[in-house]
Every structure is written in C-alpha cells, then in structure tokens.
Design a protein around this motif. Structure first.
Motif, mmCIF file in Angstrom:
data_model
loop_
_atom_site.group_PDB
_atom_site.id
_atom_site.type_symbol
_atom_site.label_atom_id
_atom_site.label_comp_id
_atom_site.label_asym_id
_atom_site.label_seq_id
_atom_site.Cartn_x
_atom_site.Cartn_y
_atom_site.Cartn_z
ATOM 1 N N PRO A 104 0.807 -1.230 0.000
ATOM 2 C CA PRO A 104 0.000 0.000 0.000
ATOM 3 C C PRO A 104 0.834 1.272 0.000
ATOM 4 C CG PRO A 104 -0.031 -1.032 2.163
ATOM 5 C CD PRO A 104 0.668 -1.986 1.237
ATOM 6 N N ARG A 143 -2.526 4.229 -14.948
ATOM 7 C CA ARG A 143 -2.683 4.237 -13.488
ATOM 8 C C ARG A 143 -1.347 4.011 -12.771
ATOM 9 N NH1 ARG A 143 -6.888 6.032 -14.612
ATOM 10 N NH2 ARG A 143 -8.976 5.447 -13.928
ATOM 11 N N TYR A 147 -1.656 5.021 -6.052
ATOM 12 C CA TYR A 147 -1.454 4.099 -4.937
ATOM 13 C C TYR A 147 -2.591 3.080 -4.946
ATOM 14 C CZ TYR A 147 2.262 6.950 -3.014
ATOM 15 O OH TYR A 147 3.451 7.595 -2.829
ATOM 16 N N GLY B 284 -0.020 6.847 0.669
ATOM 17 C CA GLY B 284 -0.694 5.656 0.162
ATOM 18 C C GLY B 284 -1.879 5.229 0.995
ATOM 19 N N ARG B 293 -14.718 5.864 -1.950
ATOM 20 C CA ARG B 293 -13.825 6.133 -3.071
ATOM 21 C C ARG B 293 -14.445 5.650 -4.376
ATOM 22 N NH1 ARG B 293 -9.854 2.927 -2.156
ATOM 23 N NH2 ARG B 293 -9.861 2.949 0.098
ATOM 24 N N ARG B 297 -15.195 7.801 -7.959
ATOM 25 C CA ARG B 297 -14.322 7.529 -9.085
ATOM 26 C C ARG B 297 -14.639 8.327 -10.352
ATOM 27 N NH1 ARG B 297 -14.533 2.118 -9.702
ATOM 28 N NH2 ARG B 297 -13.924 2.062 -7.537
ATOM 29 N N ASP B 300 -12.437 11.173 -10.651
ATOM 30 C CA ASP B 300 -10.997 10.933 -10.653
ATOM 31 C C ASP B 300 -10.461 11.219 -12.039
ATOM 32 O OD1 ASP B 300 -8.948 7.964 -10.123
ATOM 33 O OD2 ASP B 300 -8.453 10.073 -10.348
ATOM 34 N N GLY B 302 -7.530 10.596 -13.076
ATOM 35 C CA GLY B 302 -6.654 9.505 -13.511
ATOM 36 C C GLY B 302 -5.343 9.979 -14.084
ATOM 37 N N SER B 303 -4.784 11.084 -13.574
ATOM 38 C CA SER B 303 -3.485 11.530 -14.072
ATOM 39 C C SER B 303 -2.411 10.592 -13.552
ATOM 40 C CB SER B 303 -3.197 12.937 -13.566
ATOM 41 O OG SER B 303 -3.325 12.967 -12.164
ATOM 42 N N ALA B 304 -1.429 10.263 -14.375
ATOM 43 C CA ALA B 304 -0.394 9.318 -13.948
ATOM 44 C C ALA B 304 0.979 9.836 -14.341
ATOM 45 C CB ALA B 304 -0.626 7.965 -14.594
#
Lengths: 254, 304
Positions: A104, A143, A147, B284, B293, B297, B300, B302-304
């Motif tokens: 995690p 993704r 986390y 985390g 959550r 969603r 979200d 979703g930036s990575a």
C-alpha cells in the motif's frame, strides 16, 4: 521437453489434528492451465500455497520444473533448503492472492518494479521500462502513479498480476483471484488471465468461475475433503460429472 | 414540529435556522472563563513571583547550556532507544526461543524497575564493575581497559539509563507496529522471492511505521521531560542547572518557572514536528473507505 512443469505426488498436510490434504497427486504440463475447484475448506488453497512453500507439507513431494520444492535430497535424507535457496525457488513461481496484497505504500509502478529491483538487482531504469510494459499489458498504463488505495479491486488485482509477471516466472499460481471482487469487476481480471494463458504461461488457478475453467482450462480438478474426487478436461467433466459430490457442488455454484 | 398538508413548495434559500438555547453550556463556559481570569489575576499581582528575575534568567548562559544538554540527551537516548527497540522487537518475533527469551527478559527487567533507580545504578556502576575492557571473556587477558570512574560521567550514565530504559518501551511499540501489518503483505513479498531481511526492510517496517510513529512522538515528548530525572545524578541538563542557580540565589519558584517555560517550548516544537512526520508516513493510506472512493471515481481525473 522433459517432465511436467509441476509434479505433485502423495502430498499430505495437517493443520493440528485436521488433515486438510490427504494424498494429492497432480501433474501440470508446461503451458498447461489447471483449474482447481471445490467447496470452501476442501484444501484447494492450501494445495496452491504448498507449491510455493507458503505452507510446508507433511509428506509427499512437489517438484516445479524438475526442482524439489523446499528440500534437497542428499543420500537417503531430506535436508531443508537454506532460506536463500528457498527464495531462489520462489522467484520462478508467481502468486496472485484473493485479496491482492499490493504494497500500500508504493504506487502501482513501484509495486511492479519492487521484485526485479530488490530481489534480482535489476537497474531501476530497466525495471521501470519493463514495469510500464507490463502495466500496459494489463491495461493500466494510465494508473502507474496511483497508490493501491486509489484503484478499484479489479485494477489492484491486475497490478498484482503484473507484479508477479515482472519476475518472469515459469509458473503462475492464482488463489481465488476474483472472489474478493464486485461482480462487474470480475471480467477485467479474467480477461488478463485468459491472455496470459494464451501466451503459453503454465497456470494453476483455484477458482469458482466455471465459465473461465471451461473456456481456458486444460484440466479441471475437483477437490473435496482433501482428496481429488474427479478430474478431466473441463468441457467433458462439466458436461457429464461422474461423482455425486461433484454433481452436488456444481448444482450449488452454477 | 411543523405539519404540512397537501403539496407545498420549499424556498430556494440557504437554511438559516436559530439554534435552541443551551443554558447549561453557557453557565459552564461563564464559570470556566471566570476561573481563568481570576487565576491569571492572582498570578500577575502576586509579589512572590519575581517576574523580573524570571525574565532575566530566561536567556541566561547557564540555562542555555542546560537546555542544550536536555536536547542532546533527548535526541540521543531516543535514537539509541529506537534502535534497541527495533532489535528487541525483531528478536521477540523470531523463531528462536533463545532470542525471544532474551528480548522478553530485557523488556521485563527494564520496564519493571523504576527509571530513577536505573539512573542511580548506572551512575554507580563502578561499584560493581570497577574496570571495563575489550579482550578475552571470563577473566582472560585484555587488549584495552578503562576505569569505570573515567568512563561513567553523569552524561554517559544518563544516556545509558535513558536509552536502555526507552529501548524496552520502544520494543513494545515496534512489536505492535510489526504485528499490525497484514500477514498477506509478508506472503506477497515472500512469493516474489524476497529474503526475510528484505521483507522486513522493504515491506513490513515501512508499513509498521504508520503505527509506530504516533506513540514514538509521544515517547519523544515525554522524554524531553523525563530527562529532568537526571538531576538526581547532576546531569547538567535544564533542571540541574536551574537547581544550581536557585541554591545560590534562593529564587526557587522563579527558576522552576524558567525551566518550565523552556520545557513547554520544547514540547510544543516537538508536537508540531510530530504532526508533519505523521503526515509523511500516511503516504498511500487515504482516510476515505473503499466504498466512498468507488462512488467518487467518476471525478478521478486519472493523471499518472
């Protein structure tokens, strides 16, 4: 090709007074997909956990790719493997858990890089490139920086599959990989597993997904009470189950 | 309650409703406020509290020296205590009964005897072991040898006492932290082929830290004040220094207040630092449960 990828012979395992595996013998050829089904408490997960020695066995032998798991045979005596040798054996056996068990405190990308970097000493840049390829393969390249807590169950399980594949295993073990997922998320994980099987990976899958077993499996094994009650080609045994216990089980899950 | 009948419309205005009266709460607040003001008044007008003396000694060179020793003792004994605690905790979770027993004996003994007694004991260790040396055990020849009286200063005795005592408490905190990590994490790491040491360093300890940090912060803050016990062996920390000054000028209360002000400053700074360290280790881990959550969603990016 020499022998099968996995050979399990007369394996017995007790938890205290309860004998959960009572003499299991099973072969998985290279590239084969064996699906193990059975009621809860039948010992199917324990069998899987014995193959990469998360559990020790009380009697019998397990070989993976010709290597005896957990022991070395010298003369007529068995010697426990040194921890380092056991780690060496586990590197070749990937395992995917029911509850994912992603780390995690690390992102999806870091989770996939962890094994190669820490265990094999692969340079970070190379591990990173390979990890991104694997995330791409399970459809989660976008993704990479998330986390685990920010991912859905299905996404977490796909990252977990990528994490195992990063070690380039010879064999993949799946312990009820879709049982903890919401129904609408099951298919995305099964799709990844289907592709993996098609690419020639040897797989042992403990599952309740009969559709997956019928479509992808080469061998369906029904375990009840710690013994293999029935096995055969999934289409055949599912179409005409011979044993009463298997018929009763199928009646409940189908 | 207001009953309605038939179809009605609600006004599209933000609700601005009057709160019900809380006479009990108002009375209690009034009483507490009065008590505070009265307390402050008696302190300010009290001629026995020499505020000029307090102000004069707040920045005194000797007080500053004592403050520095207090900080050194706290940081060093916490660092050594944490290291000892990790070792003892790992020993307690080991498969060897000898290692487990040794660690249990350590925590049992040092948590079971008062710190004050331990401090005096370490200061007088020379009475039991007059010399320390490196060489062959069981009275064999020695390579080097020291006199205990030279080795054990009030500072080293204080450090030994505080650190070894702290280690026993930290062992319990670290052990609780390690046990809080899902066993599945260990299995996942082992199935990747990690060794025990790698599992501990890469997977278990970083996650245990989340559980270990808050009580460790409390231990640190508590240690800032516990160092004052060292005054029984004249450790030259804040309280010892304050005592030395008031034994000369008889300003007992003024110097105790000076010391207290500095203890409060130190603990306040430490509490603020604790807050930021805890945030750092939340990485985390999000406060939102999975169900919430999942509903979020769609938002979200979703930036990575």
């Amino acid at each position: 090709m020499a022998g099968p990828m996995v050979s399990i012979r007369s394996v017995r395992k007790c938890f205290g007074p309860v004998e959960v595996l009572r003499g299991i013998s099973l072969d998985v050829p290279e590239g084969g997909v064996v699906c193990v089904v059975g009621p809860s408490g039948s010992g199917k997960s324990t069998l899987l956990r014995c193959v990469n020695r998360l559990e020790t066995i009380d009697s019998g032998r397990i070989w993976v790719d010709g290597d005896l798991i957990g022991y070395a045979e010298r003369g007529d005596r068995l010697h426990h493997l040194a921890p380092a040798e056991l780690c060496r054996q586990r590197q070749d056996i990937g395992m995917v858990f029911q509850r994912f068990h992603l780390f995690p405190h690390r992102t999806a990308l870091e989770n996939v890089m962890e094994g190669p970097v820490v265990v094999k000493g692969v340079p970070r840049e190379r591990a990173r490139k390979r990890a991104l390829e694997l995330l791409e393969r399970v459809g989660l390249a976008d993704r990479a920086g998330h986390y685990p807590a920010q991912l859905s169950g299905g996404q977490q399980q796909r990252v977990a599959i990528a994490r195992s594949l990063a070690m380039d295993p010879k064999l993949m073990l799946f312990d009820e990989p879709t049982s903890a997922l919401d129904p609408e998320l099951v298919q995305e994980v099964l799709t990844v597993m289907r592709d993996l099987a098609a690419s020639g990976m040897t797989m042992m899958v403990v599952t309740h997904e009969m559709g997956f077993a019928r479509e992808v499996g080469d061998n369906l094994v029904f375990i009840d009470g710690g013994v293999i009650v029935e096995q055969g080609h999934p289409r055949e045994v599912l179409a005409a189950p011979r044993h009463e216990r298997f018929r009763a089980f199928l009646g409940q899950v189908l | 309650m207001t009953k309605i009948s038939g179809a009605v419309e609600a006004p599209e205005l933000p609700i601005d409703a009057v709160r019900p009266p809380r006479p009990g709460r108002w009375a209690a607040a009034l009483l507490a406020g009065f008590a505070l003001v009265w307390l402050a008044y008696t302190i300010i007008v009290n001629e026995n509290l020499h505020w000029d003396v307090i102000v004069a000694y707040l920045g005194d060179g000797r007080i500053m020296g004592g403050l520095w020793v207090t900080i050194q003792l706290t940081v060093l004994s916490m660092a050594i205590g944490l290291a000892l605690g990790i070792v003892a905790a790992v020993m307690q979770l080991s498969g060897s009964p000898v290692l487990r027993g040794a660690a249990a004996l350590y925590t049992w003994f040092f948590r079971g005897t008062p710190l004050l007694v331990q401090l005096i004991f370490w200061f007088n260790i020379g009475l039991v072991f007059p010399t320390f040396g490196i060489g062959v055990p069981f009275d064999g020849p020695k390579l080097v040898e020291w006199q205990a009286n030279e080795l054990i200063t009030p500072f080293t005795a204080a450090l030994l006492g505080l650190a070894i005592n702290e280690g026993a408490y930290m062992a319990e905190i670290v052990r609780a932290g390690i046990r809080s990590v899902d066993p599945g994490q260990r299995e996942a790491a082992e199935s990747l082929g990690m060794s025990h040491r790698q599992v501990l360093r890469r997977v278990v300890l970083p996650q245990a830290m989340r559980v270990i940090i808050p009580p460790t912060g409390n231990q640190f803050i508590s240690m800032l004040k516990t160092t004052s016990m060292v005054s029984v062996i004249a450790g030259a920390e804040l309280l010892t220094v304050a005592q030395r000054i008031y034994l000369g000028n008889f300003e007992v209360i003024a110097l105790l207040i000076v010391a207290s002000i500095w203890y409060i400053v130190l603990t306040t700074i430490a509490s603020i630092a604790q807050h930021f360290v805890e945030k750092r280790f939340e990485r985390g881990h999000h406060a939102l449960p999975a169900r919430v959550r999942r509903n979020l969603r769609p938002f979200d990016r979703g930036s990575a």
